[in-house]
Design an enzyme around this catalytic site. Structure first.
Site, mmCIF file in Angstrom:
data_model
loop_
_atom_site.group_PDB
_atom_site.id
_atom_site.type_symbol
_atom_site.label_atom_id
_atom_site.label_comp_id
_atom_site.label_asym_id
_atom_site.label_seq_id
_atom_site.Cartn_x
_atom_site.Cartn_y
_atom_site.Cartn_z
ATOM 1 N N ASP A 99 0.816 -1.214 0.000
ATOM 2 C CA ASP A 99 0.000 0.000 0.000
ATOM 3 C C ASP A 99 0.848 1.262 0.000
ATOM 4 O OD1 ASP A 99 0.938 -0.498 2.573
ATOM 5 O OD2 ASP A 99 -0.975 -0.180 3.582
ATOM 6 N N ASP A 102 6.914 3.860 3.312
ATOM 7 C CA ASP A 102 7.172 4.899 4.318
ATOM 8 C C ASP A 102 8.672 4.865 4.620
ATOM 9 O OD1 ASP A 102 7.057 6.652 6.434
ATOM 10 O OD2 ASP A 102 5.586 5.577 7.592
ATOM 11 N N VAL A 152 -1.931 8.680 6.629
ATOM 12 C CA VAL A 152 -3.115 8.581 5.772
ATOM 13 C C VAL A 152 -3.874 7.282 6.049
ATOM 14 C CG1 VAL A 152 -2.240 10.045 3.905
ATOM 15 C CG2 VAL A 152 -1.733 7.589 3.867
ATOM 16 N N ARG A 164 -10.020 1.134 6.864
ATOM 17 C CA ARG A 164 -9.565 0.460 5.633
ATOM 18 C C ARG A 164 -10.645 0.518 4.562
ATOM 19 N NH1 ARG A 164 -4.796 -2.242 6.891
ATOM 20 N NH2 ARG A 164 -4.720 -3.253 8.911
HETATM 21 P P1 IMP Z 1 7.529 1.128 6.266
HETATM 22 O O1 IMP Z 1 8.013 -0.241 6.649
HETATM 23 O O2 IMP Z 1 7.929 2.182 7.249
HETATM 24 O O3 IMP Z 1 7.866 1.518 4.841
HETATM 25 O O4 IMP Z 1 5.974 1.127 6.404
HETATM 26 C C1 IMP Z 1 5.236 0.461 5.540
HETATM 27 C C2 IMP Z 1 3.971 -0.049 6.191
HETATM 28 O O5 IMP Z 1 3.525 0.774 7.281
HETATM 29 C C3 IMP Z 1 2.920 -0.007 5.140
HETATM 30 O O6 IMP Z 1 2.796 -1.279 4.550
HETATM 31 C C4 IMP Z 1 1.691 0.409 5.915
HETATM 32 O O7 IMP Z 1 1.018 -0.752 6.328
HETATM 33 C C5 IMP Z 1 2.191 1.127 7.128
HETATM 34 N N1 IMP Z 1 2.089 2.600 6.987
HETATM 35 C C6 IMP Z 1 3.087 3.474 6.750
HETATM 36 N N2 IMP Z 1 2.627 4.731 6.665
HETATM 37 C C7 IMP Z 1 1.295 4.662 6.848
HETATM 38 C C8 IMP Z 1 0.235 5.649 6.865
HETATM 39 O O8 IMP Z 1 0.423 6.865 6.650
HETATM 40 N N3 IMP Z 1 -1.022 5.180 7.086
HETATM 41 C C9 IMP Z 1 -1.296 3.862 7.301
HETATM 42 N N4 IMP Z 1 -0.338 2.913 7.267
HETATM 43 C C10 IMP Z 1 0.941 3.308 7.063
HETATM 44 MG MG MG Z 2 1.262 -2.551 5.167
#
Ligand code: IMP
Ligand code: MG
Length: 184
Positions: A99, A102, A152, A164
């Site tokens: 999705d 981040d 978000v 969701r």
């Molecule tokens: P990362 O490992 O920090 O890149 O985060 C990725 C995961 O964190 C994504 O697959 C999302 O499930 C969750 N995530 C990151 N940012 C958001 C946000 O703004 N809203 C909701 N879920 C998020």
């Molecule tokens: Mg995720």
């Protein structure tokens, strides 16, 4: 639910239009794949995105599912794969779908795990990216939208498991936004 929403940052119409373009790109990459594509979706956030994307793909495909637990930014609790549906990706064309990119922890972990299994090819696709946060050395092959660094929800993305099912991508009202967000 509607009462909790502050503003919409990507509308359902823009999402649908962009997914058509993304499906075309995926079709060009894998349209001639003999064995068909394996899509690995990262749960739970990618559920709605992947459901919409795959219904626009013309080629044969299978789906694999992976759940990653993440504790944002925590070094003592790194992201972990807590569930995998165990589709065999050895020697296959694989596209990871998530999705949102981040910090990149989640995508890096899933990339490493699938790379270890020796796929014929491995690409990544995310609906959203926070360019201010995403590490420069982790570039998805396909990005739907770059968004500002705000939390978000909607179109699969949750806060504490909620929102969701909200059809657009939106920001919650001040005070409802998380400061800490454990999620899978
Ligand atoms: P990362 O490992 O920090 O890149 O985060 C990725 C995961 O964190 C994504 O697959 C999302 O499930 C969750 N995530 C990151 N940012 C958001 C946000 O703004 N809203 C909701 N879920 C998020
Ligand atoms: Mg995720």
């Amino acid at each position: 639910m509607q009462a909790d929403i502050d503003r919409i940052i990507v509308s359902r119409d823009r999402i649908a239009a962009r997914i058509r373009e993304m499906a075309d790109a995926v079709g060009e990459w894998y349209g001639n794949s003999e064995q068909g594509l394996i899509i690995v979706a990262i749960l739970s956030g990618a559920i709605i995105f992947v459901a919409d994307l795959i219904r626009r793909l013309p080629m044969k495909m299978k789906i694999g599912l992976i759940t990653v637990s993440s504790y944002h930014g925590s070094r003592s609790r790194p992201a972990q794969i807590v569930y995998s549906s165990h589709v065999d990706v050895t020697g296959r064309d694989v596209l990871i779908v998530d999705d949102i990119l981040d910090t990149g922890q989640t995508l890096r972990l899933v990339l490493a795990e699938l790379a270890r299994q020796g796929p014929a090819s491995l690409r990544t696709c995310v609906l959203l990216r926070k360019p201010d946060k995403a590490p420069p050395d982790l570039k998805p092959d396909l990005v739907g939208f770059d968004v500002e660094d705000v939390f978000v929800v909607g179109y699969g993305l949750d806060y504490n498991g909620h929102y969701r099912n909200f059809p657009d991508i939106a920001v919650l009202k001040p005070g409802l936004c998380p400061t800490y967000r454990p999620m899978v």
